[in-house]
Structures are given as C-alpha cells and as structure tokens.
Scaffold this motif. Structure first.
Motif, PDB file in Angstrom:
ATOM      1  N   ILE A 183       0.928  -1.131  -0.087  1.00  0.00           N
ATOM      2  CA  ILE A 183       0.017  -0.035  -0.069  1.00  0.00           C
ATOM      3  C   ILE A 183       0.621   1.368  -0.042  1.00  0.00           C
ATOM      4  N   LEU A 187       0.256   4.020  -2.751  1.00  0.00           N
ATOM      5  CA  LEU A 187      -0.252   5.274  -2.610  1.00  0.00           C
ATOM      6  C   LEU A 187       0.757   6.268  -3.002  1.00  0.00           C
ATOM      7  N   GLY A 191       0.577   8.908  -5.971  1.00  0.00           N
ATOM      8  CA  GLY A 191       0.577  10.393  -5.545  1.00  0.00           C
ATOM      9  C   GLY A 191       1.417  11.201  -6.634  1.00  0.00           C
ATOM     10  N   PHE A 197      -3.762  11.681  -3.732  1.00  0.00           N
ATOM     11  CA  PHE A 197      -3.201  10.281  -3.137  1.00  0.00           C
ATOM     12  C   PHE A 197      -2.017  10.699  -2.070  1.00  0.00           C
ATOM     13  N   THR A 198      -1.306  11.669  -2.468  1.00  0.00           N
ATOM     14  CA  THR A 198      -0.137  11.936  -1.701  1.00  0.00           C
ATOM     15  C   THR A 198      -0.753  12.343  -0.191  1.00  0.00           C
ATOM     16  N   TYR A 201      -2.077   9.425   1.661  1.00  0.00           N
ATOM     17  CA  TYR A 201      -1.136   8.855   2.236  1.00  0.00           C
ATOM     18  C   TYR A 201      -0.160   9.571   3.451  1.00  0.00           C
ATOM     19  N   SER A 204      -2.240   8.776   6.659  1.00  0.00           N
ATOM     20  CA  SER A 204      -2.697   7.477   6.719  1.00  0.00           C
ATOM     21  C   SER A 204      -2.045   6.765   7.768  1.00  0.00           C
TER      22      SER A 204
END
Length: 250
Positions: A183, A187, A191, A197-198, A201, A204
């Motif tokens: 993952i 990600l 990103g 997505f950056t 992440y 997260s």
C-alpha cells in the motif's frame, strides 16, 4: 455485549494459532539482536539505543501478526461453521463483529509489543539498558509503546474488514500481507500523478506509523498521530459491520 467480548477473549487465550504466533514472534525477537551482533563489527548497542534504532522494524511484525491472526483467529471460523452458528444465535451482527474486532485487536496488540519488549530486554541483559541519548524525548518509551498499540488496533480493524470480505483464511492472509506491504508503494506511486493520493497517504496510518520511532515528536504533530488511527478504527469497523450484516454465511 460484555458476554460476547468475554467469549472472544476466552477464545483468544485458548487459540493455538495465537499462542504459536506469540512464540514465533518471541523467537524472532530474540534472534534479531543476536544476528546483528554476530554480523556487525560495530560496538554493541545498549537496550535504550537498540529500542530507538530498531523500533521502526516492529512495523513488519505488526503487519505479519495482523494478517496471520486475522486468517487463523477470525476467518477460520467461516470454514469450521462456527461463524454460521454464532450468526444464527439471535445476537445482532453488529455486536458480534464488534466483539470479534475487540478480541482480535487485543491479540494483535499483544503480538505487536513482543518485539520491542523481548529484544530490548535481551539487549539490556547483554549490554545494559543505558540512557536515552541526548535530544530524545524523555517520554519516548511509553509514547512509542502506546502508539504501537494504537496503530496495531488500526491495522487490526482493517484486517477484520478483510475477514468479512473474503471469509477464507488463505485469501485473508494472502491479501492482507500483500495489501499491507504494497500500500505504501501504491499510494506513493499514485501520488506522483494525482496529488490527492499524496495527501491521503500523508494522513494514513501506513505513513504515520513510521513516526512512532521518531526520537521526539512536536506538539503540533501529536493530534494527527492520535486521530488518524482512531478514525481508521471507526471507519474500518463500521465498514466491517456493514459487510458482515449483509454477508451470506454458509
């Protein structure tokens, strides 16, 4: 609800796979420092120095432990028919899943602290515990162990969600391991092309778990470190309940 949780904790204590997983983790925790000492010509670490330097390595133990325990402790009940019996007992499925998630999280958290405690104890016996280096937060040890337990619970919530989706030990373990190991790369790669997505992440548990081993954490970073795993537990738990309620258990 209390009786359901007690039942899950009782099953956890009696579960052979949980005991074996604890034993394997303990053996690896004892072996890791020895292998490093035998292969390295550098001066030996004290217990405190070892904990600071190698705390990040515990992330792999957490991922392996959650994936394995999810498959053997929860998903295996689908194959044996235990889950069908429990689901038809008349108890609300949301309560059943929540109780299983709590029992599973306790087991995963127990596995997660084996490496830092066992390996640090071993190194301390060999070289002494020593003192925390200058610049390291005085609360590093309790903070690192506390965050380890919290983030393990977050990973456990995701693992429990996978058990509700796949209902098979092999598929659960295999997918969980691949997901947890890949993952970060997925990600991170996305990103580069889609900035969203950056951001995902960066906030997260997959990214922030690496901050557990930081020698010191600023007061501005602490809220995110606490809120992200808590929100992950809630979100993954609610999704797991939703899937479990709609699942046809054979």
């Amino acid at each position: 609800m209390y009786n359901l949780i007690r039942s899950e904790l009782f099953k956890l204590r009696k579960d052979r796979s949980f005991r074996v997983l604890l034993l394997i983790t303990a053996v690896l925790s004892l072996s890791y420092p020895l292998l490093y000492y035998f292969d390295s010509e550098e001066p030996q670490f004290t217990g405190a120095e070892f904990l600071i330097k190698f705390m990040a390595s515990n992330g792999y133990m957490i991922k392996f432990g959650v994936a394995a325990l999810a498959g053997f402790f929860i998903a295996s009940e689908y194959a044996t028919g235990v889950m069908k019996t429990i689901a038809s007992s008349g108890n609300d499925r949301g309560r059943l899943f929540t109780a299983k998630l709590i029992g599973f999280s306790v087991g995963a958290m127990a596995v997660s602290i084996v490496f830092p405690i066992v390996s640090t104890t071993e190194v301390s016996l060999l070289s002494g515990f020593g003192h925390l280096p200058e610049g390291v937060d005085a609360f590093f040890i309790p903070r690192a162990l506390g965050l380890t337990l919290l983030y393990t619970a977050g990973y456990a919530a995701i693992g429990a969600l996978f058990t509700a989706i796949f209902t098979d030990s092999g598929k659960t373990i295999g997918f969980s391991m691949i997901f947890f190991l890949m993952i970060d790369l997925i990600l991170g790669g996305l990103g580069k092309y889609i900035p969203f997505f950056t951001t995902v992440y960066d906030y997260s548990i997959f990214k922030l778990m690496g901050d557990i081993s930081k020698p010191s954490i600023g007061s501005g970073d602490l809220p995110a470190l606490l809120l992200v795993p808590l929100l992950t537990i809630v979100a993954a738990g609610l999704l797991g309940i939703l899937v479990f309620r709609r699942k046809e258990i054979k």
